[in-house]
Design a protein around this motif. Structure first.
Motif, short mmCIF file in Angstrom:
data_model
loop_
_atom_site.label_atom_id
_atom_site.label_comp_id
_atom_site.label_asym_id
_atom_site.label_seq_id
_atom_site.Cartn_x
_atom_site.Cartn_y
_atom_site.Cartn_z
N ALA A 26 -35.35 86.17 7.34
CA ALA A 26 -34.88 84.97 8.04
C ALA A 26 -34.08 85.38 9.26
CB ALA A 26 -34.01 84.12 7.12
N VAL A 27 -33.85 84.41 10.14
CA VAL A 27 -32.92 84.57 11.25
C VAL A 27 -31.66 83.83 10.84
CG1 VAL A 27 -32.45 84.04 13.67
CG2 VAL A 27 -34.75 84.77 12.98
N SER A 74 -30.61 79.95 11.62
CA SER A 74 -31.73 79.33 12.32
C SER A 74 -32.89 79.11 11.36
CB SER A 74 -32.18 80.25 13.46
OG SER A 74 -33.37 79.78 14.05
N ASP A 75 -33.71 78.14 11.69
CA ASP A 75 -34.96 77.92 10.96
C ASP A 75 -36.13 78.64 11.62
OD1 ASP A 75 -33.76 76.30 9.05
OD2 ASP A 75 -34.10 74.47 10.20
N ALA A 76 -35.88 79.26 12.76
CA ALA A 76 -36.93 79.98 13.47
C ALA A 76 -37.36 81.21 12.67
CB ALA A 76 -36.42 80.41 14.85
N PRO A 77 -38.62 81.55 12.74
CA PRO A 77 -39.07 82.77 12.05
C PRO A 77 -38.52 84.01 12.77
CG PRO A 77 -40.86 81.85 13.35
CD PRO A 77 -39.72 80.87 13.43
N PRO A 78 -38.30 85.09 12.05
CA PRO A 78 -37.86 86.33 12.70
C PRO A 78 -38.91 86.80 13.71
CG PRO A 78 -37.60 86.49 10.32
CD PRO A 78 -38.39 85.24 10.59
N PRO A 79 -38.48 87.36 14.83
CA PRO A 79 -39.45 87.82 15.83
C PRO A 79 -40.24 89.05 15.38
CG PRO A 79 -37.22 88.40 16.49
CD PRO A 79 -37.10 87.55 15.26
#
Length: 103
Positions: free
Chosen positions: A49-50, A53-58
Motif C-alpha cells: 500500500a501507499v 492513500s488509496d492509490a496503488p504503489p508505483p
C-alpha cells in the motif's frame, strides 16, 4: 552496515505472473544472491500500500542489497551463474537499481 546499499524498484513485465516470479525469487534469486561472498544482506519486499492513500504503489517490488565490497560484487555478478540469474530477472521485471550511501 554495508559499504553500499543498492535499492531496486521494479514491476513485473506484462505476461509474467506473480506466482511464477515469487517462486523463482524464493527458489533461485534470493538463495543465490544471499550466498555471494560480496553480499552482506539481500532482501526482497512486495509492496502492499501507499501510506495514507488509496492509490496503488508505483512499484510492486523492492530489493535491498547491502554490498560489503563493490569490487568483489562486480566479480561475483560477472560469473556465468549470476549472468543467467540477471538475464532471467531482466526478462521478468522492469527494474531500476539505485546506489545509495548513508548520510
Amino acid at each position: 552496515m554495508a559499504g553500499t546499499r543498492i535499492i531496486a524498484y521494479f514491476n513485473l513485465k506484462p505476461g509474467v505472473s506473480v506466482a511464477d516470479y515469487e517462486a523463482w525469487a524464493r527458489s533461485t534469486d534470493i538463495p543465490t544472491v544471499t550466498s555471494l561472498p560480496s553480499i552482506e544482506r539481500f532482501e526482497v519486499f512486495r509492496s502492499t500500500a501507499v501510506l495514507g492513500s488509496d492509490a496503488p504503489p508505483p512499484y510492486a517490488y523492492f530489493e535491498i542489497i547491502d554490498v560489503a565490497d563493490m569490487e568483489a560484487f562486480g566479480q561475483d555478478v560477472a560469473t556465468p551463474l549470476m549472468q543467467k540469474i540477471a538475464g532471467d530477472f531482466q526478462g521478468m521485471a522492469d527494474v531500476v537499481f539505485i546506489l545509495t550511501e548513508r548520510l
